[in-house]
Structure formats: C-alpha cells, structure tokens
Design a protein around this motif. Structure first.
Motif, short mmCIF file in Angstrom:
data_model
loop_
_atom_site.label_atom_id
_atom_site.label_comp_id
_atom_site.label_asym_id
_atom_site.label_seq_id
_atom_site.Cartn_x
_atom_site.Cartn_y
_atom_site.Cartn_z
N UNK A 1 0.84 -1.20 0.00
CA UNK A 1 0.00 0.00 0.00
C UNK A 1 0.88 1.25 0.00
N UNK A 2 2.11 1.10 0.47
CA UNK A 2 3.08 2.19 0.50
C UNK A 2 4.47 1.60 0.38
N UNK A 3 5.30 2.24 -0.41
CA UNK A 3 6.71 1.87 -0.51
C UNK A 3 7.49 3.15 -0.76
N UNK A 4 8.28 3.57 0.22
CA UNK A 4 9.04 4.79 0.04
C UNK A 4 10.34 4.72 0.83
N UNK A 5 11.32 5.48 0.40
CA UNK A 5 12.59 5.55 1.11
C UNK A 5 12.47 6.59 2.22
N UNK A 6 12.66 6.15 3.46
CA UNK A 6 12.45 7.07 4.58
C UNK A 6 13.66 7.95 4.82
N UNK A 7 13.63 8.73 5.92
CA UNK A 7 14.69 9.71 6.18
C UNK A 7 16.02 9.08 6.48
N UNK A 8 16.03 7.77 6.78
CA UNK A 8 17.28 7.07 7.07
C UNK A 8 17.81 6.31 5.86
N UNK A 9 17.17 6.49 4.72
CA UNK A 9 17.60 5.80 3.51
C UNK A 9 17.16 4.35 3.44
#
Length: 277
Positions: free
Chosen positions: A79-87
């Motif tokens: 439902x979501x796939x993203x690179x967060x603030x920690x890479x």
C-alpha cells in the motif's frame, strides 16, 4: 549452497508467513547473496504488531540497479513503498497493514560491516535470523552477535547524566510545542536508559520504552508517567519539573553506586530555571 534454516514459530503467524515468503523469494533471486532479519522476530518477542525488518545483500554490480519494491511484491502487495529519512525502504503491506523496513546493500562491504554491530544488535539465534547465505560469510558475521547487549555501567551512566542536563536545559526556553516534543523524544529515552541501568533491566536497551511495564518497578513507571503532559503550558511546566527531579535522583543514585560525576551546582541552576512561573 543456500542455507534453509528450520522455520521458527512466533506469537505472530502473519509475520511467520511473511518471513517464509521472504526466504522463498530470496532463494529464488540469484542476485541476492544473503538476507539477514533483525528486530523482534529474531529475539523471540514478535507479537501481532511486529514489523518485518531485514538486510538484503546483493552481489557485486547489482546494488544500484536492483528493483527493491518490485522484489518485495513477492511478500504482498504494498500500500506504501518509500525511502524514509534514514535511507531505508519502508513498506506497508495492503492486506494487513504490516510495516516492513528493508536495507538493500552491496554484499562485500555490507556483510563485512555486520561484525561491527556488536553492542548494537542482538541475534540470540543467528540460524533463524539468516534466511539466505550463499557464501557462508553472513552466517559467520551473524554468529558474533549472539551475546546480549550489556552496556558498561560507569561510562553509560556518565553519558546519560550529561544527556539529561543538555536536553532538560532546553525545556526552560518556554516554547511549549518544542518542550512537549523534547520531553518525550529527547529526555525520556536517556532517562529510561539510566533507570534500566540502575535496575539491571537492560534487555531492551536500544528501545528503552519497550516492555517498560514488565521490566521496571511500578514506582519507576509512576515517576515516568509524571514526566508526560499534554501540550498545555501549566501541565508542561509541571511535567518538566517532575522530569528533572527524577533525572537528578537517578543521577544521584548512579553517583552513589558507580561514582559518576554529578555537577550539583549546574543541576540546581536548571531546577531554578524550571521553577519559574
């Protein structure tokens, strides 16, 4: 030959099933050299709210081109796939809203770095944590992480006492939203760590609020509760004063046990700032 460790049931059948899917997909993907789980599943503490967390080590030349989100579809539709603030690739699976955190790294440097996790990562059962190891290097590195985390008390207490001074001083700035965040995000973690150090309950050292209800005495939980507050000026002032009083008592207890330094004059000045109306 690829490793196929025996499955280990947990208190989360959904997580067990997703780990099995990851193992199967990893073995079928020739560009992967190794896969290492971490988090609550590997420490035997998984529950219905646990995430799936893993390092995926890619063979030479594949780390920059590998389609991580595409590979993870084998575990369920995201439902979501993203690179967060920690890479880190953060995923939420559509069927049950389970969270996932996945690191995709080049195997050479990535596996070599695993040995350096000693004191930061605890893998009591490395055979369960290693889902794939085509060369044996990952298993060897993970085997060095079986010792439980045991912070050195004197150095740790001195460091935490300093952290509490540093962050608590910022509470005197009379910025309510900022103080609210600082109390919970920056003051509470070192406070709970120092409390755990004194009580000898450091199994959840890296996430000191985890299982605090089971790990800490009721009196300490009551002191922690008094440090929390809604975003309202008078409540924040009271929580800040209660927080600093508890911090000072913990620091004094550490001093009595290990001789760690306590800058009494500075502590008193901070108390005076927090006592202002």
């Amino acid at each position: 030959m690829p490793r196929t460790p025996a499955p280990r049931p947990s208190a989360s059948p959904a997580l067990d099933a997703r780990v099995a899917l990851l193992r199967r997909a990893a073995h079928a993907e020739p560009r992967l050299e190794g896969v290492l789980l971490y988090g609550s599943w590997t420490t035997g503490e998984a529950d219905a709210y646990s995430d799936i967390e893993a390092y995926l080590f890619l063979g030479e030349g594949h780390a920059d081109t590998f389609d991580g989100p595409g590979f993870l579809r084998a575990l369920g539709r995201p439902a979501l796939a993203h690179t967060n603030q920690f890479g880190i690739l953060a995923v939420v699976f559509e069927d049950d809203l389970m969270r996932g955190e996945f690191h995709f790294e080049e195997a050479g440097a990535g596996i070599a770095a695993v040995e350096g996790w000693q004191g930061m990562v605890h893998l009591p059962d490395p055979d369960a944590a290693v889902l794939l190891d085509r060369t044996g290097r990952l298993t060897e590195a993970a085997a060095r992480l079986t010792a439980p985390l045991a912070p050195e008390p004197v150095e740790s207490a001195a460091h935490l006492t300093g952290e509490l001074v540093n962050w608590t001083l910022m509470l005197a700035r009379r910025e309510d939203a900022r103080a609210h965040n600082l109390l919970h995000a920056m003051v509470a973690p070192p406070q709970l760590k120092l409390c755990r150090l004194l009580r000898g309950t450091t199994d959840h050292w890296l996430t000191p609020s985890r299982a605090a209800e089971e790990d800490l005495p009721a009196a300490d939980l009551a002191r922690y509760t008094a440090t929390t507050a809604p975003l309202e000026a008078a409540a924040l002032r009271a929580a800040a004063r209660a927080s600093w009083q508890w911090s000072r008592e913990l620091a004094a207890e550490a001093h009595g046990r290990w001789g760690t330094p306590v800058p009494e004059a500075l502590h008193a000045r901070i108390a005076g700032l927090l006592a202002r109306d």
